[in-house]
Design an enzyme around this catalytic site. Structure first.
Site, PDB file in Angstrom:
ATOM      1  N   ASP A  82       5.741  41.205  81.353  1.00  9.00           N
ATOM      2  CA  ASP A  82       5.265  40.253  80.333  1.00  9.00           C
ATOM      3  C   ASP A  82       4.410  39.357  80.940  1.00  9.00           C
ATOM      4  O   ASP A  82       2.831  39.226  80.537  1.00  9.00           O
ATOM      5  CB  ASP A  82       6.499  39.416  79.859  1.00  9.00           C
ATOM      6  N   LYS A  99      10.128  45.693  84.571  1.00 14.53           N
ATOM      7  CA  LYS A  99      10.986  44.650  83.970  1.00 14.53           C
ATOM      8  C   LYS A  99      12.283  44.631  84.804  1.00 14.53           C
ATOM      9  O   LYS A  99      13.349  44.831  84.288  1.00 14.53           O
ATOM     10  CB  LYS A  99      11.189  44.794  82.503  1.00 14.53           C
ATOM     11  N   TYR A 107       9.852  58.155  77.261  1.00 13.38           N
ATOM     12  CA  TYR A 107       9.188  58.970  76.410  1.00 13.38           C
ATOM     13  C   TYR A 107      10.023  60.260  76.207  1.00 13.38           C
ATOM     14  O   TYR A 107      10.063  60.866  75.304  1.00 13.38           O
ATOM     15  CB  TYR A 107       7.871  59.544  76.881  1.00 13.38           C
ATOM     16  N   ASP A 146       1.111  52.918  79.446  1.00 14.11           N
ATOM     17  CA  ASP A 146       0.454  52.860  77.985  1.00 14.11           C
ATOM     18  C   ASP A 146       0.049  51.605  77.409  1.00 14.11           C
ATOM     19  O   ASP A 146      -1.069  51.490  77.017  1.00 14.11           O
ATOM     20  CB  ASP A 146       1.547  53.547  76.877  1.00 14.11           C
ATOM     21  N   ASP A 205      -4.252  50.139  77.525  1.00 18.53           N
ATOM     22  CA  ASP A 205      -5.198  49.560  76.353  1.00 18.53           C
ATOM     23  C   ASP A 205      -5.323  48.132  76.705  1.00 18.53           C
ATOM     24  O   ASP A 205      -6.610  47.736  76.166  1.00 18.53           O
ATOM     25  CB  ASP A 205      -4.342  49.492  75.076  1.00 18.53           C
TER      26      ASP A 205
HETATM   27  C1  IPM Z   1      -2.064  57.460  74.933  1.00 16.26           C
HETATM   28  C2  IPM Z   1      -1.517  57.546  73.734  1.00 16.26           C
HETATM   29  C3  IPM Z   1      -0.233  58.532  73.578  1.00 16.26           C
HETATM   30  C4  IPM Z   1       1.050  58.000  74.501  1.00 16.26           C
HETATM   31  C5  IPM Z   1       0.162  58.591  72.103  1.00 16.26           C
HETATM   32  C6  IPM Z   1      -1.038  59.141  71.318  1.00 16.26           C
HETATM   33  C7  IPM Z   1       1.417  59.738  72.270  1.00 16.26           C
HETATM   34  O1  IPM Z   1      -1.115  56.349  73.298  1.00 16.26           O
HETATM   35  O2  IPM Z   1      -2.226  58.653  75.517  1.00 16.26           O
HETATM   36  O3  IPM Z   1      -2.031  56.360  75.500  1.00 16.26           O
HETATM   37  O4  IPM Z   1       1.716  57.255  74.022  1.00 16.26           O
HETATM   38  O5  IPM Z   1       0.991  58.558  75.510  1.00 16.26           O
HETATM   39 MG    MG Z   2      -1.729  54.592  74.546  1.00 13.77          MG
END
Ligand code: IPM
Ligand code: MG
Length: 368
Positions: A229, A196, A145, A253, A257
């Site tokens: 992976d 990885k 990032y 990240d 999710d």
């Molecule tokens: C998160 C989001 C952010 C990230 C985005 C919106 C920049 O996906 O907080 O998980 O990638 O950190």
């Molecule tokens: Mg995210």
């Protein structure tokens, strides 16, 4: 014991202020129960801040955030602000990222658990997911990032080359590894580190460093490594096997999710992003507490946003910022009782409004 805390509330955009309003009601009642006094300040973040000040996160908000014991954030962004072009790094184009970087909150705690009343809301068979309880520890201030250089350029043959660098300093890996081990100690004592290392130099450094910290400082915590992976497959198919998942900024990240699938809705996922490890019983100053979902422009203003992720983020504020874990558990219990009663917003298949869910959690919390 500290009795008075300052909280900065940044509702943000669209459903952000709606769910933060619910969170603040829980905060007020829970603080009363805990016998603590909250000094609340409110300000703007994201598009709301852009419209007023021409900046997604102002210097003044940073000053207030630095002075606060905890920051509560709703959600930011929306189509109104998508086309705005601002020069400079991602910290200029995204207000939340600026806040995270400036507060140096490198430890993102993203818990996801299966809620018994919501098992049928998940894509899983109940027996696969019932009891699953995972904490993702995501490194949140380094890696791909922020690695420099980054950019894009047009080559002699007319193609465009775009690039960024995945880089870590050993010290950055050491400190986030400690965060994962510390959190594991107050859970089920297991860390699975994701990388990885088969193809990435920064992945090799990650694995070696996490192994060393585990061996030298946390021999009591079970440590395993998985390639990223395969980890998606393993965690996705047998979530109950995992406790703490440790990952770098990008992989964290992604995996946070994925584990969201356990909870039945994005509207059930809280987070805390803090500038240190969370040690049981120790107060953490300067963290950001926010739901993991976005600002949901499609349902904004309709009063049907699920406030649970924000309410659970307030629970995390009690656990970490105020070191009152028993109050955090009471809030979580009140959430579970509300789910059990079937008082659910539309994302969970119900018809309840944000206010009705909030009122039910408040009444359960009063009774607990
Ligand atoms: C998160 C989001 C952010 C990230 C985005 C919106 C920049 O996906 O907080 O998980 O990638 O950190
Ligand atoms: Mg995210």
């Amino acid at each position: 014991m500290k009795k008075s805390f300052s909280v900065l509330s940044l509702g943000g955009d669209h459903i952000g202020p709606e769910v933060v309003e619910s969170g603040l009601q829980i905060l007020e009642l829970a603080a009363h129960k805990a016998g603590i006094d909250i000094r609340l300040q409110e300000d703007l973040l994201g598009g709301a801040s852009w419209d007023r000040h021409g900046r997604f996160c102002t210097d003044e908000v940073l000053t207030k955030a630095r002075a606060a014991d905890a920051v509560l954030v709703g959600a930011v962004g929306g189509p109104e602000w998508d086309d705005i072009v601002v020069d400079g790094p991602v910290t200029e184009t995204d207000g939340l990222t600026r806040l995270r970087v400036e507060l140096d909150v490198y430890n993102a705690l993203r818990p996801a658990r299966a809620w018994t009343p919501l098992l049928h809301n998940t894509p899983y068979r109940a027996e696969v997911v019932d009891g699953a309880d995972i904490l993702v520890i995501r490194e949140n201030s380094g890696g791909i990032y922020y690695g420099e250089p980054r950019g894009s350029e047009t080559l002699a043959d007319g193609q465009v080359r775009a690039f960024e660098i995945s880089q870590y300093l050993s010290g950055e890996v050491e400190r986030i590894a400690r965060c994962a081990f510390e959190s594991a100690r107050s859970r089920r004592n297991r860390v699975t580190s994701l990388d990885k290392s088969n193809v990435m130099e920064s992945g090799k450094l990650w694995r070696e460093t996490v192994s060393r910290i585990g061996r030298d400082e946390y021999p009591d915590v079970e440590l395993n490594h998985l390639l990223m992976d395969y980890a998606l497959f393993a965690v996705g198919s047998e979530p109950k096997k995992f406790d703490v998942l440790l990952a770098d900024n990008l992989f964290g990240d992604l995996i946070s999710d994925l584990v969201g699938m356990l909870a039945g809705s994005l509207g059930m996922l809280p987070s805390a992003t803090i500038p240190c490890a969370a040690r049981a019983g120790e107060m953490v100053r300067g963290g950001i507490y926010e739901p993991s979902h976005g600002s949901a422009p499609d349902i904004s203003g309709r009063g049907i946003a699920n406030p649970m992720a924000t309410i659970l983020s307030v629970a995390m504020m009690f656990e970490y910022a105020f070191a009152r874990v028993e109050i955090a558990r009471q809030i979580e219990d009140a959430v579970e009782q509300t789910l059990q009663r079937g008082i659910l917003t539309p994302d969970l298949g119900g018809t309840a409004t944000t206010n009705e869910v909030t009122a039910a959690v408040l009444s359960a919390l009063r009774a607990n």
